[in-house]
Design a protein around this motif. Sequence first.
Motif, short mmCIF file in Angstrom:
data_model
loop_
_atom_site.label_atom_id
_atom_site.label_comp_id
_atom_site.label_asym_id
_atom_site.label_seq_id
_atom_site.Cartn_x
_atom_site.Cartn_y
_atom_site.Cartn_z
N GLU A 1 0.86 -1.18 0.00
CA GLU A 1 0.00 0.00 0.00
C GLU A 1 0.90 1.24 0.00
N GLN A 2 0.77 2.06 -1.04
CA GLN A 2 1.62 3.24 -1.13
C GLN A 2 1.19 4.28 -0.11
N VAL A 3 2.19 4.92 0.51
CA VAL A 3 1.96 5.99 1.47
C VAL A 3 2.33 7.30 0.78
N TYR A 4 1.39 8.22 0.73
CA TYR A 4 1.62 9.50 0.06
C TYR A 4 1.96 10.58 1.09
N GLY A 5 2.60 11.65 0.63
CA GLY A 5 2.91 12.79 1.48
C GLY A 5 4.23 12.69 2.22
N LEU A 6 5.02 11.69 1.92
CA LEU A 6 6.34 11.54 2.54
C LEU A 6 7.40 12.10 1.61
N PRO A 7 8.58 12.43 2.14
CA PRO A 7 9.63 12.98 1.27
C PRO A 7 10.26 11.95 0.32
N VAL A 8 9.99 10.66 0.55
CA VAL A 8 10.47 9.61 -0.35
C VAL A 8 9.29 8.72 -0.74
N GLU A 9 9.41 8.07 -1.89
CA GLU A 9 8.40 7.10 -2.30
C GLU A 9 8.44 5.93 -1.32
N TYR A 10 7.30 5.62 -0.69
CA TYR A 10 7.27 4.61 0.37
C TYR A 10 6.01 3.76 0.26
N TRP A 11 6.16 2.47 0.47
CA TRP A 11 5.07 1.50 0.43
C TRP A 11 5.07 0.70 1.73
N ARG A 12 3.91 0.55 2.36
CA ARG A 12 3.78 -0.36 3.50
C ARG A 12 3.68 -1.78 2.97
N ILE A 13 4.29 -2.72 3.68
CA ILE A 13 4.23 -4.12 3.30
C ILE A 13 3.48 -4.88 4.38
N ASP A 14 2.47 -5.64 3.96
CA ASP A 14 1.75 -6.53 4.86
C ASP A 14 2.09 -7.96 4.44
N THR A 15 2.82 -8.65 5.32
CA THR A 15 3.26 -10.01 5.02
C THR A 15 2.28 -11.05 5.55
N GLY A 16 1.25 -10.60 6.27
CA GLY A 16 0.36 -11.53 6.94
C GLY A 16 0.87 -11.85 8.34
N GLY A 17 1.96 -11.24 8.71
CA GLY A 17 2.57 -11.42 10.03
C GLY A 17 3.31 -10.13 10.36
N ARG B 1 5.36 -6.64 9.74
CA ARG B 1 5.14 -5.51 8.84
C ARG B 1 6.48 -4.99 8.35
N GLY B 2 6.41 -4.36 7.19
CA GLY B 2 7.63 -3.80 6.63
C GLY B 2 7.34 -2.64 5.72
N GLY B 3 8.39 -2.15 5.09
CA GLY B 3 8.28 -1.04 4.17
C GLY B 3 9.20 -1.24 2.99
N LEU B 4 8.77 -0.68 1.87
CA LEU B 4 9.56 -0.68 0.64
C LEU B 4 9.72 0.77 0.24
N LEU B 5 10.94 1.22 0.03
CA LEU B 5 11.15 2.61 -0.34
C LEU B 5 12.09 2.74 -1.51
N LYS B 6 11.91 3.84 -2.23
CA LYS B 6 12.80 4.18 -3.33
C LYS B 6 14.18 4.41 -2.74
N ARG B 7 15.18 3.75 -3.29
CA ARG B 7 16.56 3.88 -2.79
C ARG B 7 16.95 5.35 -2.83
N PRO B 8 17.33 5.93 -1.68
CA PRO B 8 17.62 7.36 -1.62
C PRO B 8 19.00 7.75 -2.16
N ALA B 9 19.86 6.77 -2.39
CA ALA B 9 21.21 7.05 -2.89
C ALA B 9 21.65 5.89 -3.77
N GLN B 10 22.68 6.10 -4.53
CA GLN B 10 23.21 5.04 -5.37
C GLN B 10 23.72 3.89 -4.49
N PRO B 11 23.54 2.64 -4.92
CA PRO B 11 24.07 1.52 -4.15
C PRO B 11 25.59 1.51 -4.15
#
Length: 70
Positions: A30-46, A48-58
Amino acid sequence: MNGHFYFEIQANDTQRAAGLYKGVFGWKFEQVYGLPVEYWRIDTGGSRGGLLKRPAQPQPPQCGTNAFVV
């Protein structure tokens, strides 16, 4: 495992990463809007986590990773 934990995954292409984890593990995103980075909440069924746009080069391959938080 007792208790809860939270994790974050960084990705250059969040749509591609979400598709991968949804297909492999059945996770929901589920995408979360209004944050300074692109961020998604992750529901694993157990846990919780988050997925975000990498803020810097790997890091170069010989330096290891810095893209996962638990």
